[in-house]
Design an enzyme around this catalytic site. Structure first.
Site, PDB file in Angstrom:
ATOM      1  N   HIS A 131      42.232   0.231  -4.806  1.00  0.00           N
ATOM      2  CA  HIS A 131      41.735  -1.161  -4.825  1.00  0.00           C
ATOM      3  C   HIS A 131      42.956  -2.294  -5.133  1.00  0.00           C
ATOM      4  O   HIS A 131      44.211  -1.763  -5.102  1.00  0.00           O
ATOM      5  CB  HIS A 131      40.745  -1.238  -5.692  1.00  0.00           C
ATOM      6  CG  HIS A 131      41.003  -1.312  -7.239  1.00  0.00           C
ATOM      7  ND1 HIS A 131      41.605   0.081  -7.495  1.00  0.00           N
ATOM      8  CD2 HIS A 131      41.563  -1.897  -8.223  1.00  0.00           C
ATOM      9  CE1 HIS A 131      41.871   0.190  -9.084  1.00  0.00           C
ATOM     10  NE2 HIS A 131      41.887  -1.152  -9.515  1.00  0.00           N
ATOM     11  N   ASP A 156      47.987  -3.009 -11.137  1.00  0.00           N
ATOM     12  CA  ASP A 156      48.338  -1.892 -11.652  1.00  0.00           C
ATOM     13  C   ASP A 156      47.927  -0.611 -10.683  1.00  0.00           C
ATOM     14  O   ASP A 156      48.515   0.458 -10.941  1.00  0.00           O
ATOM     15  CB  ASP A 156      47.718  -1.546 -12.904  1.00  0.00           C
ATOM     16  CG  ASP A 156      46.154  -1.737 -12.902  1.00  0.00           C
ATOM     17  OD1 ASP A 156      45.500  -2.405 -12.146  1.00  0.00           O
ATOM     18  OD2 ASP A 156      45.653  -0.890 -13.833  1.00  0.00           O
ATOM     19  N   HIS A 157      47.543  -1.040  -9.652  1.00  0.00           N
ATOM     20  CA  HIS A 157      47.334   0.045  -8.646  1.00  0.00           C
ATOM     21  C   HIS A 157      47.798  -0.155  -7.151  1.00  0.00           C
ATOM     22  O   HIS A 157      47.914   0.721  -6.276  1.00  0.00           O
ATOM     23  CB  HIS A 157      45.649   0.330  -8.370  1.00  0.00           C
ATOM     24  CG  HIS A 157      45.109   0.916  -9.634  1.00  0.00           C
ATOM     25  ND1 HIS A 157      44.648   1.975  -9.550  1.00  0.00           N
ATOM     26  CD2 HIS A 157      44.580   0.291 -10.840  1.00  0.00           C
ATOM     27  CE1 HIS A 157      44.042   2.244 -10.705  1.00  0.00           C
ATOM     28  NE2 HIS A 157      44.017   1.163 -11.481  1.00  0.00           N
ATOM     29  N   HIS A 209      34.139  -0.924  -8.480  1.00  0.00           N
ATOM     30  CA  HIS A 209      35.073  -1.528  -9.540  1.00  0.00           C
ATOM     31  C   HIS A 209      35.401  -2.952  -9.103  1.00  0.00           C
ATOM     32  O   HIS A 209      35.069  -4.042  -9.863  1.00  0.00           O
ATOM     33  CB  HIS A 209      36.366  -0.812  -9.782  1.00  0.00           C
ATOM     34  CG  HIS A 209      37.392  -1.159 -10.547  1.00  0.00           C
ATOM     35  ND1 HIS A 209      37.067  -1.374 -11.808  1.00  0.00           N
ATOM     36  CD2 HIS A 209      38.547  -1.889 -10.457  1.00  0.00           C
ATOM     37  CE1 HIS A 209      38.062  -1.966 -12.245  1.00  0.00           C
ATOM     38  NE2 HIS A 209      39.041  -2.286 -11.501  1.00  0.00           N
ATOM     39  N   ASP A 213      39.729   3.412 -10.108  1.00  0.00           N
ATOM     40  CA  ASP A 213      38.981   2.874 -11.187  1.00  0.00           C
ATOM     41  C   ASP A 213      37.536   2.783 -10.318  1.00  0.00           C
ATOM     42  O   ASP A 213      37.475   2.185  -9.363  1.00  0.00           O
ATOM     43  CB  ASP A 213      39.495   1.428 -11.443  1.00  0.00           C
ATOM     44  CG  ASP A 213      40.728   1.625 -12.237  1.00  0.00           C
ATOM     45  OD1 ASP A 213      41.257   2.643 -12.709  1.00  0.00           O
ATOM     46  OD2 ASP A 213      41.458   0.411 -12.206  1.00  0.00           O
ATOM     47  N   HIS A 249      34.552  -0.630 -15.752  1.00  0.00           N
ATOM     48  CA  HIS A 249      35.200   0.760 -15.837  1.00  0.00           C
ATOM     49  C   HIS A 249      34.079   1.539 -16.481  1.00  0.00           C
ATOM     50  O   HIS A 249      33.130   0.868 -17.082  1.00  0.00           O
ATOM     51  CB  HIS A 249      36.348   0.919 -16.746  1.00  0.00           C
ATOM     52  CG  HIS A 249      37.726   0.322 -16.079  1.00  0.00           C
ATOM     53  ND1 HIS A 249      38.469   1.068 -15.272  1.00  0.00           N
ATOM     54  CD2 HIS A 249      38.375  -0.937 -16.265  1.00  0.00           C
ATOM     55  CE1 HIS A 249      39.509   0.189 -15.083  1.00  0.00           C
ATOM     56  NE2 HIS A 249      39.463  -0.901 -15.457  1.00  0.00           N
ATOM     57  N   HIS A 251      44.797   7.439 -16.124  1.00  0.00           N
ATOM     58  CA  HIS A 251      44.482   6.117 -16.200  1.00  0.00           C
ATOM     59  C   HIS A 251      43.777   6.094 -17.447  1.00  0.00           C
ATOM     60  O   HIS A 251      42.608   5.841 -17.628  1.00  0.00           O
ATOM     61  CB  HIS A 251      43.624   5.428 -15.218  1.00  0.00           C
ATOM     62  CG  HIS A 251      43.685   4.130 -15.209  1.00  0.00           C
ATOM     63  ND1 HIS A 251      42.464   3.471 -15.951  1.00  0.00           N
ATOM     64  CD2 HIS A 251      44.050   3.120 -14.324  1.00  0.00           C
ATOM     65  CE1 HIS A 251      42.834   2.030 -15.528  1.00  0.00           C
ATOM     66  NE2 HIS A 251      43.609   1.959 -14.658  1.00  0.00           N
TER      67      HIS A 251
END
Length: 838
Positions: free
Chosen positions: A83, A87-88, A174, A195, A447, A469
């Protein structure tokens, strides 16, 4: 006293060794025992898949990246982005533009659309950051735009095959476009959740378990460990109570949110609550994010990718527009009635109570951090944290309600009084802001909690679970809970929680079956086939079939993880491959060893050696002719002719042939492959030792008719260094200097100016002679000494040195170059001396 058990008794017995190709390797480059910079590598059967490429929100520059230096990214076949959250996905432009990555990149259509705007906004924010001069710029906006076309978009529930890797994305729930990926590599199924959320909210479809698929490895998040969320209705009620309490006391409610994701869910909740409660409709709700305003077009485009609630709102507002007779002006579900979009704080009148949703969600910088520093000193205001905050960020710190916070944003001119300096604070030290506002936290992050995560893991029922994660404490709690459930299972689940840079090696032994095709298939016994199909037992092979099993030899070819056994001549037809045969030949001369001695030495090393005698006169060749005695001699009357024309050959181990040619010439011939090359090396070693064997020495010691006198100058073996002329020594000196300084060596035509002493030695009347006459006499003198030229000039990189051959003196303006030339000349003198001896 208890006796210690041996280490061997504690460890399980080792089974047969594991084939490295049967091991799944999992490299954790980020997101191991932490939340942030998610990046994982999966390797199996020679295929490599990279999962996510994020950055850590609590760090800057290189330290925010995953540990890319620990892995060769050029080997990655496919990169999948789950996504668009930073942070991804934030380090994807860096991977595509600054590393040796050469694979293909995939994400869903909504993710790609939002990712473009999100990364542009991120680069611009970094460039305008107050500490940008200390910040390492990992990539530029042009890097991002140049690599954006490399991204390929795919849809949910569609299967794509890339380099024999099958990829199927499923909804993750998510954020809009969030996906979990099902990978199939050589019939091994790997599910990566990224996530994900299984909660049915106001706009997203919850994550689903792939149906009809046996998952072998599950890679899942562990953000909340085993903690469970408060029921959604209770959370929403508590959230609205907190917001309205801040407004009731005349304060401002700051809600830090990610620009996209949970912010849209909170906007739906606030807009619905304001519609039901008219008493709050005069109090404005602001959404301060240019990025979100741009990306709302994406949300309006992908309405049909959302849940039934959004589609219901869309149908209701379309019906309202139809009733009013203006379909073109119909409001969609994302056209809010009580929420205003705020483009910039410069246009914001900070007067009276309000609700402000501002990004970023972790208060590291930007609008949310600026408003926090502005509103923190007023006890009427309140900060409401709704998302997950990573360790080391201001979002995590503010929840602990510190007495003061650091000011890093430039304060507005009318708010400078809020930035306080402590007594005795020096210029350049940290500026701190007192914190008097209230702080509350509600879990609205999309989450799964511990209960939902465990239910999902149990439903997938994968024998191997890898946790990523999650902070280490939460991850270990979930791991302990999963391992505790193994007591209830017949087959225990393997649970791993790798740290960053850790590599997992998980064996997956599977039966390997090869399909026999081509010529080999026709050679299989029909009886074996019949018994295999009619008298099968548990393993599908009957007793009679085993008795009639055949030993087959061929080439094993693997294509897309499928094995085929075929004859070498069938490679072109069934495998699309071509074969090439390399014939290797090595020639040598044995002056002393004869045919009998060669044969004796080969038989002593390799055993039986087949002898082949060939007569070039006969078209079909003669092998072991009765007229030949093995030494190349035929009948007495034909001996003189047969010696020169007959070739004796020896075949060693059926693969290497040694041809003994006239005049002591030996030719070793073989077909090049790994086994034959080794045998050929051994044959050559034997042949080289034959020449120095005692028998060869005895044979070569017989009387010969050539001259062994090495002192004869006319002999071909005379010493090449004896009786050198001055010209030979000069030539060797030039060669020596050219080897050191290159080809820029030039002879000097004119001698140097003579000293008075030298003039007196040559001619007492030289002072009165003309210069040309003096130069001619000097040259004659040097030639008489055997010196062909007065000297040599050496040029290297603009430096010029002159070497005068009579005294081997070196002249040069550069002291370093002069000493270098002098040392080379001294070495040359030692090599070719004496140079100028009369």
């Amino acid at each position: 006293m208890a006796m210690k058990r041996k280490a061997g008794a504690l460890a399980p017995e080792d089974d047969e060794p594991v084939d490295p190709s049967d091991e799944l390797q999992f490299h954790c480059l980020g997101g191991g025992n932490e939340v942030g910079r998610s990046c994982h590598i999966v390797q199996y059967k020679g295929k490599t898949v990279m999962l996510d490429a994020g950055m850590h929100p609590a760090h800057e520059g290189i330290s925010a990246l995953p540990f890319y230096d620990d892995f060769d990214l050029s080997t990655v076949d496919v990169l999948l982005i789950s996504h668009f959250h930073l942070d991804h996905a934030a380090s994807l432009p860096y991977v595509l533009s600054k590393t040796n990555f050469r694979g293909r990149v995939f994400m869903t259509h909504p993710t790609k659309a939002i990712y473009k705007w999100l990364m542009q906004d991120m680069v611009r924010v970094q460039n305008t950051h107050s500490s940008s001069e200390l910040h390492t710029q990992l990539f530029t906006e042009s890097d991002h735009l140049a690599t954006f076309p490399m991204i390929e978009a795919i849809d949910y529930h569609t299967t794509h095959t890339i380099s024999s890797i099958r990829i199927t994305p499923y909804p993750a729930g998510h954020v809009l476009g969030g996906a979990m990926y099902l990978l199939n590599i050589s019939d091994l199924n790997i599910l990566f959740t990224g996530d994900y959320s299984r909660e049915l909210d106001r706009h997203l479809i919850p994550a689903e378990v792939p149906r009809g698929v046996k998952v072998d490895v599950l890679i899942t998040e562990s953000t909340y460990g085993i903690a469970s969320h408060v029921p959604r209705q209770e959370r929403e009620a508590a959230l609205m109570k907190s917001v309205t309490s801040v407004l009731s006391r005349g304060g401002r409610a700051l809600m830090p949110v990610f620009a996209l994701g949970r912010a849209q869910e909170l906007l739906l909740i606030l807009d619905e609550y304001w519609q039901k409660h008219p008493e709050y409709q005069k109090m404005p709700i602001y959404y301060a994010s240019n990025l979100a305003r741009k990306c709302m077009v994406v949300y309006q485009t992908y309405i049909h990718s959302m849940n039934d609630n959004i589609n219901r709102l869309f149908q209701e507002r379309m019906k309202e527009a139809k009733d009013q007779g203006d379909i073109s002006g119909a409001a969609g579900p994302w056209d809010f009635r009580y929420i205003r979009s705020l483009r910039s704080l410069d246009r914001f009148e900070d007067i009276g109570p309000c609700v402000m949703l501002a990004s970023p969600g972790m208060l590291q910088s930007g609008v949310s951090r600026e408003l926090l520093e502005r509103w923190a000193p007023d006890q009427r205001n309140g900060v409401i944290i709704t998302g997950y905050s990573v360790e080391g960020t201001m979002g995590k710190l503010i929840v602990q309600e510190p007495d003061e916070i650091q000011a890093i944003m430039t304060a507005p001119r009318n708010q400078t009084r809020g930035l306080q300096r402590g007594p005795g604070r020096k210029e350049g030290e940290q500026v701190m802001v007192p914190r008097r506002c209230t702080v509350q936290e509600f879990q609205f992050a999309a989450h799964v909690d511990g209960v939902e995560n465990k239910q999902f893991i149990d439903e997938v029922a994968a024998p191997v679970v890898i946790l990523v994660h999650g902070e280490k404490s939460n991850m270990m709690r979930l791991k302990s809970r999963l391992l505790a459930d193994n007591a209830k299972k017949t087959t225990p689940t393997k649970v791993f929680s790798p740290a960053n840079t850790e590599v997992l090696k998980i064996p997956f032994r599977k039966e390997k079956t090869a399909k026999v095709v081509g010529k080999l298939a026709n050679d299989i016994s029909p009886l074996a086939i019949k018994n295999e199909t009619t008298n099968g037992d548990e393993d599908g092979l009957g007793l009679d079939a085993r008795q009639h099993a055949q030993l087959m030899s061929g080439v094993l070819v693997q294509n897309d993880f499928k094995l085929s056994l075929m004859a070498p001549e069938d490679l072109r037809e069934y495998a699309g491959l071509t074969t090439t045969t390399l014939t290797c030949r090595q020639r040598l001369t044995l002056s002393a060893a004869g045919i009998d001695l060669i044969k004796w030495a080969l038989e002593g090393t390799f055993g039986a050696v087949r002898e082949i005698i060939t007569d070039p006169k006969k078209e079909d060749g003669v092998n072991g002719d009765a007229g030949m005695n093995g030494n190349g001699h035929g009948k007495e009357e034909d001996a003189d002719e047969e010696i020169d024309r007959t070739i004796t050959s020896f075949e060693i181990m059926g693969c290497v042939t040694v041809h003994v040619l006239p005049g002591g010439k030996i030719e070793v011939e073989w077909e090049g492959n790994m086994m034959n090359d080794g045998i050929a090396d051994a044959v050559l070693a034997v042949l080289f030792t034959v020449e120095t064997s005692p028998a060869a020495v005895k044979q070569s010691s017989q009387h010969c008719n050539h001259n062994h006198n090495s002192h004869n100058p006319k002999s071909n073996n005379h010493n090449p260094h004896a009786h050198l002329s001055a010209r030979d020594r000069f030539t060797r000196l030039c060669m020596f200097l050219e080897a050191q300084f290159g080809s820029s060596i030039t002879p000097l035509e004119h001698p140097r100016l003579l000293s008075p002493d030298t003039k007196a030695k040559i001619n007492s009347e030289m002072e009165e002679e003309h210069d040309e006459v003096a130069e001619a006499k000097e040259l004659a003198r040097l030639h008489a000494l055997g010196i062909p030229v007065p000297g040599l000039e050496v040029r290297v990189d603009g430096n010029v040195a002159r070497v005068w051959l009579e005294g081997l003196e070196v002249e040069c303006e550069s002291k370093v170059f002069r000493e270098r030339v002098r040392s080379v000349v001294d070495r040359a003198v030692e090599t070719v001396a004496p140079l100028w001896v009369a």
